[in-house]
Scaffold this active site. Structure first.
Site, PDB file in Angstrom:
ATOM      1  N   LYS A  85       0.887  -1.170   0.000  1.00 13.91           N
ATOM      2  CA  LYS A  85       0.000   0.000   0.000  1.00 13.91           C
ATOM      3  C   LYS A  85       0.924   1.219   0.000  1.00 13.91           C
ATOM      4  CE  LYS A  85      -1.901   3.128   1.819  1.00 13.91           C
ATOM      5  NZ  LYS A  85      -1.661   4.492   1.326  1.00 13.91           N
ATOM      6  N   GLY A  92       6.525   5.384   8.274  1.00 16.25           N
ATOM      7  CA  GLY A  92       5.731   6.604   8.181  1.00 16.25           C
ATOM      8  C   GLY A  92       5.816   7.367   9.489  1.00 16.25           C
ATOM      9  N   SER A  93       4.765   8.089   9.795  1.00 12.57           N
ATOM     10  CA  SER A  93       4.805   8.949  10.979  1.00 12.57           C
ATOM     11  C   SER A  93       4.618   8.128  12.261  1.00 12.57           C
ATOM     12  CB  SER A  93       3.692   9.991  10.884  1.00 12.57           C
ATOM     13  OG  SER A  93       2.444   9.333  10.829  1.00 12.57           O
ATOM     14  N   GLY A 133       2.091   5.058  12.985  1.00 16.71           N
ATOM     15  CA  GLY A 133       2.798   3.824  13.337  1.00 16.71           C
ATOM     16  C   GLY A 133       2.344   3.262  14.672  1.00 16.71           C
ATOM     17  N   GLU A 175       8.899   1.840  11.339  1.00 15.19           N
ATOM     18  CA  GLU A 175      10.002   2.814  11.294  1.00 15.19           C
ATOM     19  C   GLU A 175       9.372   4.182  11.121  1.00 15.19           C
ATOM     20  OE1 GLU A 175      12.996   2.626  12.054  1.00 15.19           O
ATOM     21  OE2 GLU A 175      13.163   0.454  12.190  1.00 15.19           O
ATOM     22  N   CYS A 189      13.721  11.000   6.967  1.00 11.74           N
ATOM     23  CA  CYS A 189      13.635  10.611   8.383  1.00 11.74           C
ATOM     24  C   CYS A 189      14.987  10.794   9.056  1.00 11.74           C
ATOM     25  CB  CYS A 189      13.143   9.182   8.501  1.00 11.74           C
ATOM     26  SG  CYS A 189      14.054   8.059   7.456  1.00 11.74           S
ATOM     27  N   GLN A 235       2.293  20.281   3.501  1.00 12.33           N
ATOM     28  CA  GLN A 235       3.600  20.108   4.143  1.00 12.33           C
ATOM     29  C   GLN A 235       4.336  21.453   4.192  1.00 12.33           C
ATOM     30  OE1 GLN A 235       4.696  17.401   5.714  1.00 12.33           O
ATOM     31  NE2 GLN A 235       6.512  18.563   6.314  1.00 12.33           N
ATOM     32  N   GLU A 267       9.285  16.754  14.899  1.00 10.51           N
ATOM     33  CA  GLU A 267       9.752  16.540  13.528  1.00 10.51           C
ATOM     34  C   GLU A 267       9.069  17.560  12.617  1.00 10.51           C
ATOM     35  OE1 GLU A 267       8.465  13.000  11.315  1.00 10.51           O
ATOM     36  OE2 GLU A 267      10.568  12.688  10.791  1.00 10.51           O
TER      37      GLU A 267
HETATM   38  P1  NAD Z   1       2.157   8.769   7.186  1.00 11.11           P
HETATM   39  O1  NAD Z   1       2.266   8.100   8.510  1.00 11.11           O
HETATM   40  O2  NAD Z   1       1.160   9.850   7.028  1.00 11.11           O
HETATM   41  O3  NAD Z   1       1.764   7.678   6.064  1.00 11.11           O
HETATM   42  C1  NAD Z   1       2.563   6.543   5.815  1.00 11.11           C
HETATM   43  C2  NAD Z   1       1.717   5.486   5.137  1.00 11.11           C
HETATM   44  O4  NAD Z   1       0.734   5.020   6.063  1.00 11.11           O
HETATM   45  C3  NAD Z   1       0.950   5.977   3.917  1.00 11.11           C
HETATM   46  O5  NAD Z   1       0.967   4.992   2.918  1.00 11.11           O
HETATM   47  C4  NAD Z   1      -0.455   6.182   4.451  1.00 11.11           C
HETATM   48  O6  NAD Z   1      -1.453   6.089   3.473  1.00 11.11           O
HETATM   49  C5  NAD Z   1      -0.549   5.023   5.432  1.00 11.11           C
HETATM   50  N1  NAD Z   1      -1.577   5.186   6.473  1.00 11.11           N
HETATM   51  C6  NAD Z   1      -2.072   6.334   6.994  1.00 11.11           C
HETATM   52  N2  NAD Z   1      -3.025   6.048   7.919  1.00 11.11           N
HETATM   53  C7  NAD Z   1      -3.121   4.712   7.997  1.00 11.11           C
HETATM   54  C8  NAD Z   1      -3.908   3.811   8.758  1.00 11.11           C
HETATM   55  N3  NAD Z   1      -4.792   4.252   9.662  1.00 11.11           N
HETATM   56  N4  NAD Z   1      -3.753   2.489   8.578  1.00 11.11           N
HETATM   57  C9  NAD Z   1      -2.852   2.012   7.697  1.00 11.11           C
HETATM   58  N5  NAD Z   1      -2.070   2.812   6.917  1.00 11.11           N
HETATM   59  C10 NAD Z   1      -2.201   4.146   7.079  1.00 11.11           C
HETATM   60  O7  NAD Z   1       3.631   9.237   6.785  1.00 11.11           O
HETATM   61  P2  NAD Z   1       4.112  10.082   5.518  1.00 11.11           P
HETATM   62  O8  NAD Z   1       3.678  11.497   5.704  1.00 11.11           O
HETATM   63  O9  NAD Z   1       3.740   9.365   4.262  1.00 11.11           O
HETATM   64  O10 NAD Z   1       5.720   9.968   5.656  1.00 11.11           O
HETATM   65  C11 NAD Z   1       6.476  10.824   6.408  1.00 11.11           C
HETATM   66  C12 NAD Z   1       6.866  10.186   7.724  1.00 11.11           C
HETATM   67  O11 NAD Z   1       7.580   8.970   7.472  1.00 11.11           O
HETATM   68  C13 NAD Z   1       7.815  11.040   8.557  1.00 11.11           C
HETATM   69  O12 NAD Z   1       7.419  11.026   9.902  1.00 11.11           O
HETATM   70  C14 NAD Z   1       9.160  10.322   8.397  1.00 11.11           C
HETATM   71  O13 NAD Z   1      10.071  10.522   9.441  1.00 11.11           O
HETATM   72  C15 NAD Z   1       8.724   8.920   8.315  1.00 11.11           C
HETATM   73  N6  NAD Z   1       9.773   8.074   7.720  1.00 11.11           N
HETATM   74  C16 NAD Z   1      10.476   7.243   8.550  1.00 11.11           C
HETATM   75  C17 NAD Z   1      11.502   6.447   8.041  1.00 11.11           C
HETATM   76  C18 NAD Z   1      12.287   5.518   8.938  1.00 11.11           C
HETATM   77  O14 NAD Z   1      12.876   4.569   8.433  1.00 11.11           O
HETATM   78  N7  NAD Z   1      12.325   5.748  10.239  1.00 11.11           N
HETATM   79  C19 NAD Z   1      11.808   6.511   6.669  1.00 11.11           C
HETATM   80  C20 NAD Z   1      11.079   7.383   5.866  1.00 11.11           C
HETATM   81  C21 NAD Z   1      10.049   8.150   6.398  1.00 11.11           C
END
Ligand code: NAD
Length: 498
Positions: free
Chosen positions: A181, A234-235, A239, A256, A290, A337, A390
């Site tokens: 996804k 993701g965030s 997470g 992550e 990240c 953003q 962040e």
């Molecule tokens: P986000 O958490 O908004 O979304 C990430 C993914 O999760 C997307 O595909 C989104 O559609 C999905 N999602 C959202 N709500 C969900 C739910 N309720 N159930 C299942 N899936 C859901 O993050 P973003 O804005 O796409 O990415 C930026 C974030 O990612 C930043 O916080 C960044 O630090 C983090 N990030 C972390 C790493 C790492 O390895 N630590 C690497 C890259 C990015």
């Protein structure tokens, strides 16, 4: 390069080896964030039913894929790596168009994806367990690595090529089938990854891709009982929800998440090197990494000189459409953003001293995109919001400290723990820092942003839960260990060992 999406047609889902038109009634239009009159994709907000169809396809494909000898799975990933390596430039351009980062950064990401594929493909021949001396006579004890079944990968927009690859490749090599996804903003890289895998010979249903909203199709993937593991990037906010939902379903989950990465600069550091690499770490990829450098913790006696050098570099950062040659920094990923970053700039002005940047860039081609001048805040208190939250933009906070111990304390004063770095020539300080810094990745005399294809990647504290990604640790997440006991006495034992 043929892709399943054009600028006008909606992206199709990849289910059971076919690109299928979504039954969605709502679509999300993605525009190039550097040039918003250019539509790059229409993304369907697919239904839960479509996600269930993808999970069913992955489940149906699992037995045959599990039975495929691991070295054959490895050959397929080598072919995938080869195809991808042949199109690094076009992949990088696709990535820049949909995400916005400078072409040079996209090329690095594409190359990193190839490197990861090559590493993981080689591991196909090393998916071995261990054998053990037995407590019992005439008994052979060993372990084997079992795939989990169907695994779900949920990815963010900021590394739309590398992150899907670093989840899909180890999942598949271990014998799992997968449903991806991808983030709503960046469907095109995910499509191309699936197409390349299919071109390399991946059987139908082994990888499936469903586009849509996280709270709908993402949630369905997390909740579905046939999905045995979730790998999420993701965030931290999302997470933590996914981790809890996964636990309720007794799934393996790795998350992550966010970062707020510190660089400690001691008085003996090489300041030109430190300031140049802080600039790259903080402003490169528009700070949307990240691992981006967001806190500089510096001994006060060298702080003035450092801030001057950093401001000079920030002032000559080449900003614009990432597709243009020599551009070093592209736009924020979207208007929301960009507004978040601008909001943090206002918050920061109350706590620290804005040295430069922080305003939206306008005029000429800038008017078509979401560009912000790189911002430096000085004299930032460690507990202030810009030093703790962040921001995900080209913003760096300078925190002045008296000595190493105070620097270490400030660096660890944070909920996140992804990457870190120290600039010094004192070996004792280097090792002390390595021992005590609370991050999953650390660097000495280098930027917070580098990582390699075969080393574990991930963080601690609120950044990461579950197994690390990439490298051997990344592979372990996608397997279960089975302990095997083979009795060759040919009789019933008199005791458990005789
Ligand atoms: P986000 O958490 O908004 O979304 C990430 C993914 O999760 C997307 O595909 C989104 O559609 C999905 N999602 C959202 N709500 C969900 C739910 N309720 N159930 C299942 N899936 C859901 O993050 P973003 O804005 O796409 O990415 C930026 C974030 O990612 C930043 O916080 C960044 O630090 C983090 N990030 C972390 C790493 C790492 O390895 N630590 C690497 C890259 C990015």
């Amino acid at each position: 390069m043929a892709t399943a999406a054009t600028t006008t047609a909606a992206c199709r889902n990849f289910i059971g080896g076919k690109w299928v038109e979504s039954k969605a009634t709502q679509f999300f239009e993605r525009r190039n964030p550097a040039s918003t009159d250019e539509i790059v994709a229409r993304i369907p907000l697919s239904t839960r039913e479509e996600m269930r169809a993808a999970i069913a396809a992955a489940k149906a494909a699992f037995p045959a894929w599990h039975d495929t000898p691991a070295p054959d799975r490895g050959k397929l990933l080598f072919r995938t790596a080869q195809i991808m390596e042949g199109e690094i430039d076009s992949l990088a351009r696709l990535l820049t168009r949909e995400e916005g980062k400078a072409l040079a950064d996209s090329i690095v990401e594409a190359q990193r994806s190839v490197n990861i594929l090559q590493f993981v493909a080689g591991e196909a021949r090393r998916l071995n367990g261990e054998s053990f001396p037995s407590e019992a006579r005439k008994n052979f004890s060993y372990t084997i690595k079992m795939p989990l079944g169907v695994v779900g990968a949920i990815t963010p927009w900021n590394f739309p090529l590398a992150i899907p690859v670093w989840k899909i490749a180890p999942a598949l090599i271990a014998g799992n089938t997968c449903v991806l996804k991808p983030a709503e903003f960046t469907p095109l890289c995910a499509i191309r990854v699936a197409e390349i895998l299919a071109e390399a010979g991946l059987p139908a249903g082994v990888l499936n891709v469903v586009f849509g909203a996280g709270e709908e199709v993402g949630d369905e993937l997390v909740q579905h009982p046939d999905v045995r593991a979730i790998s999420f990037t993701g965030s931290t906010e999302i997470g933590s929800q996914i981790y809890a939902a996964g636990a309720r379903g007794m799934k393996k989950v790795q998350c992550e998440m966010g970062g707020k990465n510190p660089v400690v600069i001691l008085a003996d550091a090489d300041l030109p090197v430190a300031s140049a690499s802080v600039a790259t770490g903080a402003f490169g990829s528009t700070g949307q990494r990240c691992t981006a450098t967001s806190r500089v913790i510096i001994e006060e006696k060298i702080a003035d000189e450092f801030v001057k050098m950093l401001a000079e570099r920030a002032g000559n950062f080449r900003i614009g459409n990432g597709l243009d040659a020599n551009i070093e920094m592209g736009p924020s990923v979207d208007e929301g953003q960009m507004n978040t970053v601008l909001k943090y700039i206002e918050i920061g002005k109350q706590d620290g001293k804005l040295i430069c940047g922080g305003h939206r860039l306008t005029g000429g081609a800038f008017d078509k995109g979401y560009f912000i001048a790189p911002a430096i805040f000085d004299h930032v208190p460690i507990q202030s919001r810009i030093a703790q939250e962040e921001i995900f933009g080209p913003v760096v906070s300078v925190i002045r400290v008296k000595h190493f111990e105070e620097a270490l304390e400030a660096a660890n004063f944070c909920r996140y723990g992804l990457s870190s770095s120290i600039y010094t020539n004192d070996p004792a300080r280097m090792f002390e820092f390595i021992d005590r810094i609370e991050t999953g990745i650390t660097h000495v005399n280098a930027s917070t942003i580098r990582s390699e294809a075969h080393l574990p990647f991930g963080g601690i504290k609120d950044t990461g839960v579950g197994a690390r990604e990439i490298g051997h640790a990344g592979l372990d997440f996608y397997t279960e260990l089975k302990a095997v006991y083979i009795d060759y006495t040919g009789r019933k034992r008199e005791s458990s060992v005789q």
